[in-house]
Design a protein around this motif. Structure first.
Motif, PDB file in Angstrom:
ATOM      1  N   GLY A  98       0.816  -1.207   0.000  1.00 29.70           N
ATOM      2  CA  GLY A  98       0.000   0.000   0.000  1.00 29.70           C
ATOM      3  C   GLY A  98       0.851   1.259   0.000  1.00 29.70           C
ATOM      4  N   TRP A 125       2.067   1.437  -3.742  1.00 28.18           N
ATOM      5  CA  TRP A 125       1.076   1.683  -4.785  1.00 28.18           C
ATOM      6  C   TRP A 125       0.205   2.910  -4.513  1.00 28.18           C
ATOM      7  N   GLY A 126      -0.048   3.226  -3.254  1.00 27.23           N
ATOM      8  CA  GLY A 126      -0.911   4.363  -2.924  1.00 27.23           C
ATOM      9  C   GLY A 126      -0.457   5.665  -3.573  1.00 27.23           C
ATOM     10  N   LEU A 144      -0.859   5.666  -7.483  1.00 25.94           N
ATOM     11  CA  LEU A 144      -2.221   5.886  -7.964  1.00 25.94           C
ATOM     12  C   LEU A 144      -2.652   7.325  -7.737  1.00 25.94           C
ATOM     13  N   ASP A 145      -2.247   7.884  -6.605  1.00 24.59           N
ATOM     14  CA  ASP A 145      -2.620   9.269  -6.290  1.00 24.59           C
ATOM     15  C   ASP A 145      -2.084  10.237  -7.350  1.00 24.59           C
ATOM     16  N   THR A 192      -8.188   6.787  -6.871  1.00 22.31           N
ATOM     17  CA  THR A 192      -8.329   6.632  -5.419  1.00 22.31           C
ATOM     18  C   THR A 192      -7.805   5.271  -4.979  1.00 22.31           C
ATOM     19  N   TRP A 193      -6.879   5.276  -4.031  1.00 17.92           N
ATOM     20  CA  TRP A 193      -6.340   4.026  -3.518  1.00 17.92           C
ATOM     21  C   TRP A 193      -7.095   3.602  -2.262  1.00 17.92           C
ATOM     22  N   GLN A 194      -7.359   2.346  -2.146  1.00 15.97           N
ATOM     23  CA  GLN A 194      -7.949   1.758  -0.944  1.00 15.97           C
ATOM     24  C   GLN A 194      -7.218   0.457  -0.659  1.00 15.97           C
ATOM     25  N   ILE A 247      -4.899  -3.788  -7.681  1.00 11.65           N
ATOM     26  CA  ILE A 247      -4.640  -2.573  -8.450  1.00 11.65           C
ATOM     27  C   ILE A 247      -5.458  -2.581  -9.742  1.00 11.65           C
ATOM     28  N   LEU A 294      -8.973  -1.589  -8.780  1.00 12.99           N
ATOM     29  CA  LEU A 294      -9.136  -0.172  -8.454  1.00 12.99           C
ATOM     30  C   LEU A 294      -9.107   0.708  -9.699  1.00 12.99           C
ATOM     31  N   THR A 295      -8.343   0.319 -10.701  1.00 14.67           N
ATOM     32  CA  THR A 295      -8.148   1.155 -11.881  1.00 14.67           C
ATOM     33  C   THR A 295      -9.142   0.879 -13.001  1.00 14.67           C
TER      34      THR A 295
END
Length: 383
Positions: A191, A194-195, A198-199, A204-206, A274, A277-278
């Motif tokens: 996290g 990758w967080g 993505l930011d 939005t990363w979760q 990932i 999320l994308t």
């Protein structure tokens, strides 16, 4: 015969890649029906060796001379193959990586796009007069458009993962408590890597959830490990990674006490998170449902799985300094991925050993997200 070069800016695949970053704001289609079931990695079996039959007398001498000549030819052929870095499938018996299996979408999710026209007509006159001046100015930053397509996803603009501190320590993979703690600790590192990536591109990363059992359990996507499997898997229905510590040590323990390979498997699963999320997983699933061809579906799934493997390589490189991953351990990882892939006679859904090796190495050595664009390469690179 050598193949003609690809068009300018087109990725060539894991052997000798030189793709170009995508356009920052390409158009993309509306999102499809959301997939909801588990996926995980390919399968490993150590290489087997055939025993040599005994010979005697003159036959042994002749046989020895022929053996020397055969060995020389083998060395020449192997050397030539390595120099050419061909993408042909390895002849070794492959290992297993986790997979992603889907179940039907929840009933509360829409099954068709919204209507394009309003249900009622607006009134002919406004209910009040507008003020002469706006009550507030424009926002300081424009809303960033996120591309969720397969080939030009915004993720590919994220660049490299930041160097992430993640010392693994000396966890014993045969001790459930220590092994589980290692998985959760390195999951936080994933996290942390990758967080921020993505930011940077407006995604939005979760964090995913984790369910780690000593033996087995049951989750939103069914039993874990899956029947007949020992590998972990990611369930997009609840964004959770499921794993059994005893099953993973049974599958990968023969490779030695170092836990780097198993953590790279968890990084593969995080790669599926990932993709989820994308929007990559949504788009893959939409293309999967749009065809009834078994071969086309398998080809799409290989691209999906090999991209997760490439993302796993990116993470392992981001923590190499602190994990640590020495040059010898890096070579061990690459060796293992050269024995990971679809087993003979099994479904061709994870890719050959050559493709798994190529894409893990691609992520580890090239590092940038667009280098993991498995959707923009020819079929031979995702065989």
């Amino acid at each position: 015969m050598p193949q003609p070069p690809p068009p300018p800016g087109h990725p060539q695949g894991p052997q000798g890649w030189s793709p170009q970053p995508p356009h920052p704001n390409p158009p993309y289609p509306p999102g499809p029906q959301r997939p909801t079931g588990p996926y995980g990695p390919p399968r490993y079996t150590p290489p087997t060796w055939q025993p040599r039959k005994k010979k005697s007398g003159a036959g042994a001498i002749v046989g020895g001379l022929l053996g020397v000549m055969a060995l020389a030819l083998v060395v020449l052929f192997v050397g030539a193959a390595l120099l050419k870095k061909s993408g042909h499938e390895s002849s070794t018996t492959p290992i297993a990586l986790p997979t992603f299996t889907y179940s039907p979408p929840p009933h509360d999710e829409p099954t068709s796009p919204p209507t394009t026209r309003p249900t009622s007509r607006p009134t002919s006159r406004p209910t009040s007069q507008p003020t002469s001046r706006p009550t507030s100015g424009p926002t300081s930053e424009p809303v960033r458009q996120v591309n969720k397509s397969l080939k030009a996803n915004s993720l590919y603009l994220a660049g490299t993962l930041p160097t992430t501190r993640c010392p693994a320590g000396n966890a014993n993979i045969y001790n459930h408590a220590q092994f589980k703690a290692l998985i959760l600790k390195t999951g936080k590192c994933m996290g942390n890597a990758w967080g921020p990536a993505l930011d940077r591109v407006g995604i939005t990363w979760q964090a995913p959830g984790y369910m780690i059992a000593a033996r087995k359990g049951r989750g939103a996507c069914g039993d874990y490990p899956s029947p007949g499997s020992n590998v972990p898997y990611y369930c997009p229905r609840n964004s959770t990674i499921y794993a059994s510590t005893s099953a993973m040590t049974k599958e990968y323990g023969s490779l030695g006490n170092w836990h780097g390979l198993i953590i790279s498997m968890m990084a593969h699963e995080y790669g599926h998170h990932i993709q989820n999320l994308t929007g990559i997983s949504d788009q893959w699933w939409s293309h999967y449902l749009a065809t009834s061809s078994k071969n086309t579906r398998l080809a799409l799934t290989r691209r999906h799985e090999l991209q997760a493997t490439c993302f796993g390589g990116m993470f392992m490189r981001s923590v190499a300094a602190s994990y640590p991953i020495s040059a010898a351990q890096r070579n061990s990882l690459l060796w293992a991925y050269n024995h990971l892939g679809d087993p003979p006679g099994g479904p061709r859904d994870h890719g050959s050993t050559a493709s798994n090796y190529g894409w893990f190495r691609q992520g580890y050595m090239r590092q940038k997200a667009y280098q993991c664009n498995t959707w923009a390469v020819g079929a031979s690179s995702v065989s």
